[in-house]
Design an enzyme around this catalytic site. Sequence first.
Site, PDB file in Angstrom:
ATOM      1  N   HIS A   8       0.859  -1.202   0.000  1.00  0.00           N
ATOM      2  CA  HIS A   8       0.000   0.000   0.000  1.00  0.00           C
ATOM      3  C   HIS A   8       0.897   1.256   0.000  1.00  0.00           C
ATOM      4  O   HIS A   8       0.859   2.050   0.929  1.00  0.00           O
ATOM      5  CB  HIS A   8      -0.868  -0.055   1.271  1.00  0.00           C
ATOM      6  CG  HIS A   8      -2.046   0.863   1.299  1.00  0.00           C
ATOM      7  ND1 HIS A   8      -1.936   2.231   1.217  1.00  0.00           N
ATOM      8  CD2 HIS A   8      -3.375   0.609   1.418  1.00  0.00           C
ATOM      9  CE1 HIS A   8      -3.133   2.775   1.284  1.00  0.00           C
ATOM     10  NE2 HIS A   8      -4.018   1.830   1.412  1.00  0.00           N
ATOM     11  N   ASP A  54     -10.266   7.038  -4.963  1.00  0.00           N
ATOM     12  CA  ASP A  54     -10.113   5.731  -4.292  1.00  0.00           C
ATOM     13  C   ASP A  54     -10.697   4.682  -5.233  1.00  0.00           C
ATOM     14  O   ASP A  54     -11.916   4.482  -5.276  1.00  0.00           O
ATOM     15  CB  ASP A  54     -10.867   5.740  -2.959  1.00  0.00           C
ATOM     16  CG  ASP A  54     -10.504   4.540  -2.095  1.00  0.00           C
ATOM     17  OD1 ASP A  54     -10.966   4.494  -0.934  1.00  0.00           O
ATOM     18  OD2 ASP A  54      -9.757   3.666  -2.578  1.00  0.00           O
ATOM     19  N   GLU A  68      -1.004   1.531  -5.152  1.00  0.00           N
ATOM     20  CA  GLU A  68      -0.898   0.245  -4.463  1.00  0.00           C
ATOM     21  C   GLU A  68      -0.878  -0.892  -5.481  1.00  0.00           C
ATOM     22  O   GLU A  68      -1.675  -0.879  -6.440  1.00  0.00           O
ATOM     23  CB  GLU A  68      -2.085   0.091  -3.511  1.00  0.00           C
ATOM     24  CG  GLU A  68      -2.199   1.244  -2.519  1.00  0.00           C
ATOM     25  CD  GLU A  68      -3.606   1.456  -2.009  1.00  0.00           C
ATOM     26  OE1 GLU A  68      -4.040   2.617  -1.894  1.00  0.00           O
ATOM     27  OE2 GLU A  68      -4.275   0.446  -1.715  1.00  0.00           O
TER      28      GLU A  68
HETATM   29  O1  TA6 Z   1      -6.301   1.620  -0.434  1.00  0.00           O
HETATM   30  C1  TA6 Z   1      -7.305   2.530  -0.317  1.00  0.00           C
HETATM   31  C2  TA6 Z   1      -7.929   2.413   1.055  1.00  0.00           C
HETATM   32  O2  TA6 Z   1      -8.659   1.230   1.188  1.00  0.00           O
HETATM   33  C3  TA6 Z   1      -8.752   3.665   1.268  1.00  0.00           C
HETATM   34  O3  TA6 Z   1     -10.122   3.367   1.228  1.00  0.00           O
HETATM   35  C4  TA6 Z   1      -8.290   4.190   2.617  1.00  0.00           C
HETATM   36  O4  TA6 Z   1      -9.072   3.658   3.644  1.00  0.00           O
HETATM   37  C5  TA6 Z   1      -6.852   3.690   2.638  1.00  0.00           C
HETATM   38  O5  TA6 Z   1      -6.913   2.394   2.082  1.00  0.00           O
HETATM   39  C6  TA6 Z   1      -6.182   3.738   3.983  1.00  0.00           C
HETATM   40  O6  TA6 Z   1      -6.660   2.712   4.804  1.00  0.00           O
HETATM   41  P1  TA6 Z   1      -6.091   2.637   6.318  1.00  0.00           P
HETATM   42  O7  TA6 Z   1      -6.748   1.460   6.944  1.00  0.00           O
HETATM   43  O8  TA6 Z   1      -4.607   2.491   6.206  1.00  0.00           O
HETATM   44  O9  TA6 Z   1      -6.454   3.965   6.940  1.00  0.00           O
END
Ligand code: TA6
Length: 278
Positions: free
Chosen positions: A143, A188, A247
């Site tokens: 990520h 997103d 990601e």
């Molecule tokens: O990868 C995108 C996502 O799923 C977004 O929806 C946002 O929630 C991000 O990940 C960050 O997630 P986290 O749990 O690290 O705050």
Amino acid sequence: MPYVELRHSSGARLEVYLHGAHVTSWKNSGGREMFFVSKKSFFRPDTPIRGGIPVIFPQFGDGPLPKHGFARISEWTFLGAESAADGCLEAKFELRHSQESIKIWPHQFRLELVFRLGIDVLEIVFSVHNAGLSEFTFKNGLHTYFAAGDITGTNLEGLDGCKFIDFLSDPRPCLETRKNIDFACETDRVYPMAPDRLLLRHGAEGDAVIIEKQDMRDVVVWNPWIEKSMRMDDFGDDEYKNMVCVETGNLHENLTLLPGKTHISSSRFLKIAAGRGQ
Ligand code: TA6
């Protein structure tokens, strides 16, 4: 919290916390910080570090497990570092099932992450081994929070013609028509079965990062923009201006791993000189 620092002879640097095998800094040979970490990130056992490279396994997004899975909030084991034949420095980390993990995810597994640091390149090799007697399904990925000098000058090239699902609106697949994706609002979305090579560019003459992936089918692109930034207590209200998540992983549909088998996938980030990202 303990971390490992790799120092490449070129001057490149990598910092990896044992918590989550979480990369918090990648400096290229010129000393430029390539990743973003929030100034408000927590560094504590039950919470993922906000920025760098959170490791996603075995779940992506919300579900029965902690969001994005438990790998990023687990304590990994550093197995050592060595110089590779191609001149990269390699650092290896592993995470195995435990009594705690079995309680919430009843499978025996071994994860291995190998970080390969070169002059202006970082490669991450992600192995998932099924150490049990029955198959399991999983999602895995990286990520990655890339640093952006000013998000309004950042664009991502390589996804035109791909289908995407927008997590913020209609779940039906849409078609990406933009050659260069820019950022002007919360973004997103997942691009299933995305191309294995993308170009993240910061400004017309700015630096660029080639993002490559292998056996990681999907790409997710995320910027929280201001409203969501204000709702995140480990993220500054205006930090959305200085980051973008690109990601890479198997994030859209589960993979199935038979007993005794190992799934290996990787991502590679190559910084290229300003202006060459045309
Ligand atoms: O990868 C995108 C996502 O799923 C977004 O929806 C946002 O929630 C991000 O990940 C960050 O997630 P986290 O749990 O690290 O705050």
